[in-house]
Design a protein around this motif. Structure first.
Motif, PDB file in Angstrom:
ATOM      1  N   LEU A 133       0.831  -1.207   0.000  1.00  0.00           N
ATOM      2  CA  LEU A 133       0.000   0.000   0.000  1.00  0.00           C
ATOM      3  C   LEU A 133       0.865   1.257   0.000  1.00  0.00           C
ATOM      4  O   LEU A 133       0.559   2.228  -0.704  1.00  0.00           O
ATOM      5  N   ALA A 134       1.944   1.256   0.770  1.00  0.00           N
ATOM      6  CA  ALA A 134       2.833   2.427   0.829  1.00  0.00           C
ATOM      7  C   ALA A 134       3.519   2.684  -0.506  1.00  0.00           C
ATOM      8  O   ALA A 134       3.789   3.843  -0.851  1.00  0.00           O
ATOM      9  N   ASN A 135       3.802   1.623  -1.247  1.00  0.00           N
ATOM     10  CA  ASN A 135       4.509   1.762  -2.520  1.00  0.00           C
ATOM     11  C   ASN A 135       3.583   1.695  -3.728  1.00  0.00           C
ATOM     12  O   ASN A 135       4.049   1.791  -4.861  1.00  0.00           O
ATOM     13  N   GLY A 136       2.291   1.505  -3.497  1.00  0.00           N
ATOM     14  CA  GLY A 136       1.331   1.390  -4.595  1.00  0.00           C
ATOM     15  C   GLY A 136       1.071   2.716  -5.279  1.00  0.00           C
ATOM     16  O   GLY A 136       1.396   3.785  -4.757  1.00  0.00           O
ATOM     17  N   LYS A 137       0.489   2.620  -6.433  1.00  0.00           N
ATOM     18  CA  LYS A 137       0.159   3.798  -7.240  1.00  0.00           C
ATOM     19  C   LYS A 137      -1.353   3.909  -7.382  1.00  0.00           C
ATOM     20  O   LYS A 137      -2.015   2.957  -7.822  1.00  0.00           O
ATOM     21  N   GLU A 138      -1.896   5.037  -7.016  1.00  0.00           N
ATOM     22  CA  GLU A 138      -3.343   5.264  -7.099  1.00  0.00           C
ATOM     23  C   GLU A 138      -3.873   5.004  -8.514  1.00  0.00           C
ATOM     24  O   GLU A 138      -4.972   4.492  -8.676  1.00  0.00           O
ATOM     25  N   GLU A 139      -3.064   5.343  -9.518  1.00  0.00           N
ATOM     26  CA  GLU A 139      -3.546   5.250 -10.903  1.00  0.00           C
ATOM     27  C   GLU A 139      -3.802   3.822 -11.369  1.00  0.00           C
ATOM     28  O   GLU A 139      -4.482   3.622 -12.381  1.00  0.00           O
ATOM     29  N   ILE A 140      -3.319   2.824 -10.660  1.00  0.00           N
ATOM     30  CA  ILE A 140      -3.580   1.435 -11.089  1.00  0.00           C
ATOM     31  C   ILE A 140      -4.804   0.822 -10.406  1.00  0.00           C
ATOM     32  O   ILE A 140      -5.200  -0.294 -10.733  1.00  0.00           O
ATOM     33  N   LEU A 141      -5.396   1.535  -9.464  1.00  0.00           N
ATOM     34  CA  LEU A 141      -6.475   0.957  -8.664  1.00  0.00           C
ATOM     35  C   LEU A 141      -7.729   0.601  -9.470  1.00  0.00           C
ATOM     36  O   LEU A 141      -8.511  -0.245  -9.051  1.00  0.00           O
ATOM     37  N   ASP A 142      -7.915   1.231 -10.619  1.00  0.00           N
ATOM     38  CA  ASP A 142      -9.064   0.894 -11.461  1.00  0.00           C
ATOM     39  C   ASP A 142      -8.742  -0.161 -12.521  1.00  0.00           C
ATOM     40  O   ASP A 142      -9.602  -0.526 -13.312  1.00  0.00           O
ATOM     41  N   GLU A 143      -7.517  -0.671 -12.511  1.00  0.00           N
ATOM     42  CA  GLU A 143      -7.160  -1.742 -13.443  1.00  0.00           C
ATOM     43  C   GLU A 143      -7.835  -3.045 -13.025  1.00  0.00           C
ATOM     44  O   GLU A 143      -8.087  -3.268 -11.837  1.00  0.00           O
ATOM     45  N   PRO A 144      -8.120  -3.931 -13.979  1.00  0.00           N
ATOM     46  CA  PRO A 144      -8.815  -5.182 -13.644  1.00  0.00           C
ATOM     47  C   PRO A 144      -7.918  -6.176 -12.910  1.00  0.00           C
ATOM     48  O   PRO A 144      -6.699  -6.191 -13.080  1.00  0.00           O
TER      49      PRO A 144
END
Length: 166
Positions: free
Chosen positions: A97-108
């Motif tokens: 979560l700390a290293n994740g990217k918000e922009e990928i959250l809507d990817e399948p």
């Protein structure tokens, strides 16, 4: 506040509650199950302790294919091992979560076994599902413990055991 930060705070909160529940399991009850169709306490508690890893999986993969993937939960045989596994999984989930990217959250993201698809969802929804599964399975564990007459810790407030209710 970002979704990743919200998920991180929720994971921390759920981990604290989960620790209290898992630490109540006696080592000698790992083989117990309330019904033949139910999981054993060992299987259920192992799954609960491992679920924060699914957050990292949702953020770093496009799917879990049980037929073509070697995903296995660890073989845990004591309460101490359950708690250690939970800590490791929580750190894994928190780091993702700390290293994740918000922009990928809507990817399948897909859960499958070969050609059989169980679930197709967005990564953010899979993270939410993983957090919900922790709560869901922890409630199942609470029923198991109640049937064994083991006092239940509070989750989102005091339990009947902590309040002295019948």
């Amino acid at each position: 506040m970002t979704l990743l930060k919200i998920f991180s705070e929720e994971l921390a909160s759920e981990a604290q509650i989960t620790r209290k529940m898992l630490e109540r399991i006696p080592d000698d009850k790992f083989g117990w199950q309330p019904h033949p169709k139910s999981m054993t306490i060992k299987r259920l508690a192992t799954h609960i302790s491992d679920l924060p890893n699914w957050i990292a999986m949702a953020l770093t993969t496009e799917e879990l294919d049980f037929q073509n993937n070697n995903w296995e939960e660890p073989d845990l045989n004591t309460t101490a091992e359950l708690l250690a596994n939970l800590e490791k999984a929580v750190v894994n989930g928190e780091n993702a979560l700390a290293n994740g990217k918000e922009e990928i959250l809507d990817e399948p993201w897909v859960l499958r076994s070969g050609d059989q698809i169980f679930l197709t969802t967005k990564k953010r929804e899979m993270i939410r599902t993983s957090l919900n599964q922790i709560t869901h399975h922890r409630a199942q564990l609470g029923v198991f413990l109640r049937l064994l007459d083991i006092p239940i810790p509070g989750s989102y407030g005091p339990s009947a055991d902590e309040n002295g209710f019948a």
